[in-house]
Design an enzyme around this catalytic site. Structure first.
Site, short mmCIF file in Angstrom:
data_model
loop_
_atom_site.label_atom_id
_atom_site.label_comp_id
_atom_site.label_asym_id
_atom_site.label_seq_id
_atom_site.Cartn_x
_atom_site.Cartn_y
_atom_site.Cartn_z
N PRO A 82 44.72 16.41 11.86
CA PRO A 82 44.55 15.27 12.76
C PRO A 82 43.26 14.51 12.43
O PRO A 82 42.30 15.11 11.94
CB PRO A 82 44.46 15.91 14.15
CG PRO A 82 44.04 17.31 13.91
CD PRO A 82 44.48 17.70 12.53
N VAL A 83 43.25 13.22 12.70
CA VAL A 83 42.03 12.46 12.42
C VAL A 83 41.13 12.47 13.66
O VAL A 83 41.17 11.59 14.49
CB VAL A 83 42.32 11.01 11.94
CG1 VAL A 83 42.80 11.01 10.52
CG2 VAL A 83 43.34 10.31 12.82
N GLY A 122 34.50 14.68 12.94
CA GLY A 122 33.88 15.99 12.85
C GLY A 122 34.72 17.02 12.11
O GLY A 122 34.28 18.12 11.85
N GLY A 177 36.17 16.31 9.14
CA GLY A 177 36.18 15.99 7.71
C GLY A 177 37.40 15.20 7.28
O GLY A 177 37.84 15.28 6.14
N SER A 208 37.75 12.04 6.76
CA SER A 208 37.51 11.03 5.72
C SER A 208 37.44 11.70 4.34
O SER A 208 38.02 11.20 3.38
CB SER A 208 36.24 10.24 6.02
OG SER A 208 35.12 11.09 6.07
N ALA A 209 36.75 12.84 4.26
CA ALA A 209 36.65 13.53 2.97
C ALA A 209 38.02 14.06 2.53
O ALA A 209 38.37 13.97 1.36
CB ALA A 209 35.66 14.68 3.07
N ALA A 210 38.79 14.58 3.50
CA ALA A 210 40.12 15.08 3.16
C ALA A 210 40.98 13.96 2.59
O ALA A 210 41.69 14.14 1.59
CB ALA A 210 40.79 15.67 4.42
N ASP A 243 31.24 17.93 2.83
CA ASP A 243 32.61 17.64 3.28
C ASP A 243 33.58 17.54 2.11
O ASP A 243 34.64 18.17 2.10
CB ASP A 243 32.67 16.31 4.06
CG ASP A 243 32.18 16.44 5.48
OD1 ASP A 243 31.42 17.38 5.75
OD2 ASP A 243 32.55 15.59 6.32
O1 PMV Z 1 31.36 14.07 11.02
P1 PMV Z 1 31.81 14.59 9.71
O2 PMV Z 1 33.00 15.47 9.78
O3 PMV Z 1 31.95 13.53 8.66
O4 PMV Z 1 30.62 15.57 9.18
C1 PMV Z 1 29.36 15.06 8.79
C2 PMV Z 1 28.43 16.17 8.37
C3 PMV Z 1 26.97 15.70 8.22
O5 PMV Z 1 26.21 16.86 7.87
C4 PMV Z 1 26.43 15.14 9.52
C5 PMV Z 1 26.82 14.65 7.14
C6 PMV Z 1 26.90 15.16 5.71
O6 PMV Z 1 27.13 14.32 4.83
O7 PMV Z 1 26.72 16.35 5.47
#
Ligand code: PMV
Length: 308
Positions: A94-95, A98, A100, A102-104, A145
């Site tokens: 799910p989007v 927190g 990840g 966007s990275a996924a 991420d």
């Molecule tokens: O919010 P998310 O899932 O994109 O996680 C960010 C994690 C951070 O440590 C805040 C940023 C990073 O690039 O590590």
């Protein structure tokens, strides 16, 4: 047609501190984003985003997604004028902020393009491309991420030139609950805010960062010893440090407290904070269920997962 996938992740220790060179510990989720790339009549790029999640997430991230795709195509030397394409995003991740997402998606898209154009790129190269893509969402990403999204598993990550990743082994997989505050957060703004406060209050922040560094080393040892009681206590301590750098939030604090009240061994926000998700350590299915259902009763969306 090209296909690719990228894992979601949960940061167990060290978010934000990891941006500034402190090691972090993350686990990929079993849930992942899938991307399909097809030739398109054109012009340019057509993105169909079928991912489900927090209301407003996809809309609020649209501009960052566009920028991120530009970085991806540039890193892969793809000219859209010659190769118009359609990208469809789906999968069971799910989007939520927190987790990840966007990275996924960055990893999934890079893999799907590599597949479509028969580039046969290594995981290492996919990870580098996804790091470029992540800059659009996170500004100055640590790389944790995209590394978790590319390789999966439980990892120890330290930013540097080059960044270091080690796989961590634990005796058995452990149940966790991720609770979604329902608040969409802009990771880029939150990361920039920490950097600004750190610069303005060097003494206070140096001390907190030193504590975070000691904590993550202890956490690694506790995980490897499978001393989950200490792991939980360290998660609680990590949450205090995150509150001190002002990245927690009202809903996150509420969920963290609720999880602890219901018996979680430890709980903290995970990822960028302010909104987004929290994570609770809930060894055994019964405890996981007790914590997860208490959050659901309060109207929050949760994920029941395992790390390790
Ligand atoms: O919010 P998310 O899932 O994109 O996680 C960010 C994690 C951070 O440590 C805040 C940023 C990073 O690039 O590590």
């Amino acid at each position: 047609m090209g296909k690719g996938h990228g894992f979601g992740k949960v940061i167990m220790f060290g978010e934000h501190f990891v941006v500034h060179g402190v090691p972090g510990i993350a686990s990929a989720t079993s849930l992942s984003t899938e991307a399909i790339v097809k030739k398109f009549k054109g012009p340019g790029l057509n993105v169909i985003d079928n991912r489900k999640g927090t209301e407003g997430y996809t809309q609020s991230k649209k501009e960052q997604q566009k920028e991120s795709l530009e970085y991806t195509l540039k890193a892969m030397s793809i000219d859209l004028k010659k190769n118009p394409m359609e990208i469809t995003l789906g999968g069971d991740l799910p989007v939520f902020s927190g987790i990840g997402a966007s990275a996924a998606s960055a990893v999934a898209i890079a893999r799907a393009i590599s597949d479509e154009f028969r580039m046969n790129l290594s995981d290492e190269r996919i990870n580098e491309i996804a790091y470029e893509a992540e800059k659009a969402y996170a500004g100055n990403p640590s790389g944790i991420d995209n590394t978790a999204a590319t390789y999966g598993g439980l990892i120890w990550f330290m930013r540097g030139a080059p960044s270091k990743m080690e796989r961590l082994k634990i005796k058995n997989p452990v149940e966790i609950v991720m609770g979604n505050s329902g608040v969409v957060a802009d990771t880029k703004e939150v990361v920039a805010g920490v950097a600004e406060r750190k610069q303005k209050n060097p003494q206070k922040y140096d001390k907190i960062f030193k504590d975070a560094e000691e904590l993550v080393h202890k956490a690694r040892k506790s995980l490897e010893r499978f001393d989950l009681k200490t792991v939980g206590e360290l998660m609680n301590e990590n949450q205090k440090l995150l509150q001190e750098i002002e990245v927690s939030g009202k809903e996150l604090d509420f969920l963290v407290k609720l999880a602890r009240d219901k018996g979680a061994w430890g709980a903290k926000l995970t990822g960028g904070g302010v909104g987004g998700c929290m994570v609770a350590l809930t060894p055994r299915k019964e405890l996981q269920e007790k914590v997860a259902s208490a959050m659901e009763k309060e109207g929050f969306k949760v994920l029941r997962m395992k790390i390790g």
